[in-house]
Every structure is written in structure tokens, then in C-alpha cells.
Motif scaffolding. Sequence first.
Motif, PDB file in Angstrom:
ATOM      1  N   ASP A   2     -14.532  39.889 -76.581  1.00 27.74           N
ATOM      2  CA  ASP A   2     -14.353  41.248 -76.082  1.00 27.74           C
ATOM      3  C   ASP A   2     -15.680  41.996 -76.018  1.00 27.74           C
ATOM      4  N   PHE A  50     -17.582  40.922 -72.871  1.00 33.83           N
ATOM      5  CA  PHE A  50     -17.063  41.551 -71.651  1.00 33.83           C
ATOM      6  C   PHE A  50     -17.431  43.029 -71.601  1.00 33.83           C
ATOM      7  N   ILE A 100     -17.926  31.745 -72.344  1.00 33.35           N
ATOM      8  CA  ILE A 100     -16.980  32.373 -71.414  1.00 33.35           C
ATOM      9  C   ILE A 100     -16.752  31.461 -70.216  1.00 33.35           C
ATOM     10  N   ALA A 123     -19.869  44.847 -68.741  1.00 32.46           N
ATOM     11  CA  ALA A 123     -19.195  45.802 -67.862  1.00 32.46           C
ATOM     12  C   ALA A 123     -20.132  46.866 -67.309  1.00 32.46           C
ATOM     13  N   TRP A 159     -13.060  30.268 -69.412  1.00 32.74           N
ATOM     14  CA  TRP A 159     -12.354  30.945 -68.321  1.00 32.74           C
ATOM     15  C   TRP A 159     -12.501  30.261 -66.977  1.00 32.74           C
TER      16      TRP A 159
END
Length: 107
Positions: free
Chosen positions: A2, A5, A76, A9, A80
Motif C-alpha cells: 500500500d 502505491f 509489484i 500516486a 500484479w
Amino acid sequence: MDAVFKALADASRRQLLDELFKKNGQTLSELCEHLDMTRQAVTKHLVLLEEAKLVATVWRGREKLHYLNPVPLHEISERWIGKYERHRLQTLSDLKKGLEGNKNKKG
């Protein structure tokens, strides 16, 4: 993850990472040269990047050097994107770049 990310951002933080990719091991002053913001703002962004482990620091005398740490990005990517998606995504990325290149040539 988290924290990674959250760090990614913000466009200014991504720009800091890009600058470290170009030249790793920069001081705060060197990084500030590339951004249109105060030293305090850059420092706050660097703290978030450090908390996300995207930036590692090393003290050399009185200088604090900032280094890009690509490991969280790799983690990541592995989680993902996955190996089975890479070929398809690379093909789509190449197509997008090609179309954008043709658009820029016409304009």
C-alpha cells in the motif's frame, strides 16, 4: 505494498524516482534542481518514498545520498502483472507507442 502505491500516486514522487534512475546517489540539493518546489516539499516526498522503501539513503560525511531501490517495483510487477501477462502487455505497449508516434508525426 500500500505504501508503494501511495508513493507512486503522486507525479512529483514519480519524477523524483525518474531523476534517481537517471543519476543514482543524489543529494537533496541535486534533486531540488529538477523540481519546481521548495526543499521542504521535496523532503516530504522523499520521506514517503523512503517509507515505501523505494528510496534508500546513505550518509557520506555530512551528505545524505538518495538511491533508487527498484525491489518494491519488481515485487509489484511479479505479483500484479505476472509472467503469463508480460508478452501480451508488451505487445499492447508497443502498439500504443507506435500509434502515438504516428499521431505526433502528423501533427
